[in-house]
Design an enzyme around this catalytic site. Structure first.
Site, PDB file in Angstrom:
ATOM      1  N   PHE A 132      42.438  29.598  44.550  1.00  0.00           N
ATOM      2  CA  PHE A 132      41.340  30.526  44.299  1.00  0.00           C
ATOM      3  C   PHE A 132      41.893  31.926  44.017  1.00  0.00           C
ATOM      4  O   PHE A 132      42.859  32.350  44.651  1.00  0.00           O
ATOM      5  CB  PHE A 132      40.381  30.556  45.486  1.00  0.00           C
ATOM      6  CG  PHE A 132      39.102  31.265  45.177  1.00  0.00           C
ATOM      7  CD1 PHE A 132      38.122  30.639  44.430  1.00  0.00           C
ATOM      8  CD2 PHE A 132      38.893  32.560  45.591  1.00  0.00           C
ATOM      9  CE1 PHE A 132      36.948  31.303  44.106  1.00  0.00           C
ATOM     10  CE2 PHE A 132      37.722  33.235  45.273  1.00  0.00           C
ATOM     11  CZ  PHE A 132      36.744  32.602  44.524  1.00  0.00           C
ATOM     12  N   ASP A 209      43.071  27.416  53.095  1.00  0.00           N
ATOM     13  CA  ASP A 209      41.806  28.036  52.706  1.00  0.00           C
ATOM     14  C   ASP A 209      40.735  26.949  52.774  1.00  0.00           C
ATOM     15  O   ASP A 209      40.771  25.972  52.019  1.00  0.00           O
ATOM     16  CB  ASP A 209      41.927  28.600  51.286  1.00  0.00           C
ATOM     17  CG  ASP A 209      40.657  29.311  50.821  1.00  0.00           C
ATOM     18  OD1 ASP A 209      39.564  28.904  51.246  1.00  0.00           O
ATOM     19  OD2 ASP A 209      40.761  30.239  50.011  1.00  0.00           O
ATOM     20  N   TYR A 234      29.211  31.559  53.634  1.00  0.00           N
ATOM     21  CA  TYR A 234      28.006  31.635  52.801  1.00  0.00           C
ATOM     22  C   TYR A 234      27.854  30.444  51.865  1.00  0.00           C
ATOM     23  O   TYR A 234      26.864  30.359  51.142  1.00  0.00           O
ATOM     24  CB  TYR A 234      27.961  32.935  51.987  1.00  0.00           C
ATOM     25  CG  TYR A 234      29.271  33.345  51.363  1.00  0.00           C
ATOM     26  CD1 TYR A 234      29.762  32.723  50.226  1.00  0.00           C
ATOM     27  CD2 TYR A 234      30.015  34.380  51.910  1.00  0.00           C
ATOM     28  CE1 TYR A 234      30.959  33.095  49.664  1.00  0.00           C
ATOM     29  CE2 TYR A 234      31.213  34.776  51.353  1.00  0.00           C
ATOM     30  CZ  TYR A 234      31.685  34.129  50.226  1.00  0.00           C
ATOM     31  OH  TYR A 234      32.875  34.503  49.668  1.00  0.00           O
ATOM     32  N   LYS A 235      28.809  29.524  51.872  1.00  0.00           N
ATOM     33  CA  LYS A 235      28.706  28.330  51.026  1.00  0.00           C
ATOM     34  C   LYS A 235      27.984  27.236  51.815  1.00  0.00           C
ATOM     35  O   LYS A 235      26.768  27.259  51.963  1.00  0.00           O
ATOM     36  CB  LYS A 235      30.092  27.898  50.553  1.00  0.00           C
ATOM     37  CG  LYS A 235      30.824  28.947  49.713  1.00  0.00           C
ATOM     38  CD  LYS A 235      32.171  28.449  49.254  1.00  0.00           C
ATOM     39  CE  LYS A 235      32.995  29.531  48.568  1.00  0.00           C
ATOM     40  NZ  LYS A 235      32.403  30.010  47.315  1.00  0.00           N
ATOM     41  N   ARG A 381      30.098  23.244  36.946  1.00  0.00           N
ATOM     42  CA  ARG A 381      30.382  22.851  38.328  1.00  0.00           C
ATOM     43  C   ARG A 381      29.074  22.575  39.062  1.00  0.00           C
ATOM     44  O   ARG A 381      28.157  23.401  39.047  1.00  0.00           O
ATOM     45  CB  ARG A 381      31.190  23.944  39.024  1.00  0.00           C
ATOM     46  CG  ARG A 381      31.818  23.489  40.332  1.00  0.00           C
ATOM     47  CD  ARG A 381      32.730  24.546  40.905  1.00  0.00           C
ATOM     48  NE  ARG A 381      32.003  25.754  41.302  1.00  0.00           N
ATOM     49  CZ  ARG A 381      32.497  26.694  42.098  1.00  0.00           C
ATOM     50  NH1 ARG A 381      33.726  26.580  42.572  1.00  0.00           N
ATOM     51  NH2 ARG A 381      31.789  27.753  42.408  1.00  0.00           N
TER      52      ARG A 381
END
Length: 406
Positions: A132, A209, A234-235, A381
């Site tokens: 990322f 991660d 927050y995912k 995605r």
């Protein structure tokens, strides 16, 4: 392409034991198709009442007393809950606060400083080219600060980092290896226990991660003997926009690492206000500044829901949802290729579909309340948050993709 007829979404929803939990999310009853739960989860419906109660009773009623009564300990007590419910981490190793980027900086910098202090020959950070962006940028900055070298692992953007690649990259020069547990682009699910073992055999530390796996893919950080981990909330943990991230530091390392952002909340006695810094014992020393309490309050609702459903059951539904999306795509999108692992055991909670015009397709879908996201090169995605997503939603969304492509 598969020639089998796709299964009925109605039958799949009827057989889904987690289907009733979908009603606990704001907006889940609407016709909007949400394919971006791996970027920002829907709010849990009771968050509004929880925040109202907090404002009226704790913030408004207790005022500054709230710090002594609960808030000071919330980063670690909520961290312990997260560790128990979703991370496979015993108490005293997880703390919540700061952003993902800040946590990455603190733990990467602490790890490489420890490695170099222990063995000056360890001057390399190993990281992959599809990691990322924040992870790569932080690693680049730390390497420049400390005079270290980045050793890049070149990876297939439709897959991810393999054991053979890590084995080839690490050496007696390796200080730290940074890996995404679930690749943000392809959803490749890395073999965390095996990669951790390989890194340890080389005498280095590993930082995982967990941003795209926390709350959707079970982890066993303690059992895998992971050194360090960072993730956002927050995912799949539905804490809301900008909700605070978390950091995990294995208990065996807590007294060995020096965290580089020495703030008052990580002091052994924050209210001593003394002239020098004395780190708090345990995981608390890795906290820096005043924690964002409101973001933690919102996250509690989803943690309770994950605890109720069970992380293994959530993973089971996640696999079913992504497999159904692949099945529908193969049946109805002949011009599209799968840019994610086909084997569900090798992917996380999302899939990526490739076509050269997916950027335009994504923009068109947003206009009709079908919300995926786009990742170069040509990737649409589809992030399927298991507790808030139905099979019917998947079916309607894939049909909309087919229509937009036509």
């Amino acid at each position: 392409m598969s020639t089998a007829s796709p299964r009925s979404s109605a039958e799949l929803d009827a057989a889904d034991p987690l289907a009733p939990l979908r009603d606990r999310f704001v907006g889940a009853e609407s016709d909007l198709v949400y394919f971006d739960g791996n970027s920002l989860g829907r709010p849990v419906a009771d968050v509004a009442d929880r925040l109202t109660t907090f404002v009226q009773e704790e913030w408004g009623g207790r005022l500054i007393r709230g710090w002594d009564e609960r808030w000071m300990d919330l980063p670690t007590t909520l961290g312990d809950d997260l560790g128990r419910i979703a991370l496979g981490a015993a108490a005293g190793q997880t703390a919540i606060g700061d952003s993902t980027t800040v946590w990455l900086y603190k733990l990467m910098r602490a790890a490489v400083d420890h490695a170099v202090r222990t063995d000056p020959a360890r001057t390399e950070i190993v990281i992959d080219t599809d990691n990322f962006p924040t992870d790569r940028y932080v690693a680049e900055g730390i390497a420049a600060e400390r005079g270290l070298t980045l050793r890049w692992i070149e990876v297939d953007t439709s897959a991810g980092v393999t054991a053979d690649q890590v084995r080839e990259a690490v050496s007696e020069r390796t200080a730290l290896v940074v890996v995404n547990h679930v690749a943000y682009r392809s959803a490749w699910l890395a073999d965390a226990p095996e990669l951790t073992r390989i890194v340890h055999e080389a005498g280095a530390l590993v930082l995982w991660d967990l941003c795209h796996s926390a709350g959707v893919v079970p982890t066993a950080l303690d059992a895998w003997d992971v050194d360090l981990a960072v993730g956002c909330t927050y995912k799949y943990l539905n804490g809301g926009p900008g909700s605070p991230a978390f950091g995990y530091v294995n208990a065996r390392l807590q007294g060995e690492l020096t965290q580089p952002i020495q703030g008052w909340m990580g002091h052994a006695d924050p209210f001593l206000m003394g002239p020098g810094y004395t780190p708090a014992p345990g995981i608390r020393r890795f906290i820096s500044g005043t924690p964002p309490i409101l973001g933690m309050v919102a996250m509690q609702s989803m943690l309770e829901l994950v605890d109720e459903a069970g992380i293994e059951a959530i993973r089971e539904k996640s696999v079913a949802l992504t497999s159904y999306a692949v099945e529908l795509a193969e049946a109805t999108l002949p011009e599209v290729t799968l840019a994610s692992p086909r084997d569900p055991a090798q992917r996380g909670g999302h899939i990526t579909l490739h076509h050269d015009r997916m950027r335009e397709v994504t923009a068109a879908l947003w206009q009709r309340d079908v919300i995926p996201d786009y990742r170069d090169p040509g990737g649409l995605r589809i992030g399927l948050s298991p507790l808030s997503t139905s099979f019917d939603e998947v079916e309607r969304g894939i049909a909309a993709v087919a229509e937009a492509l036509r």
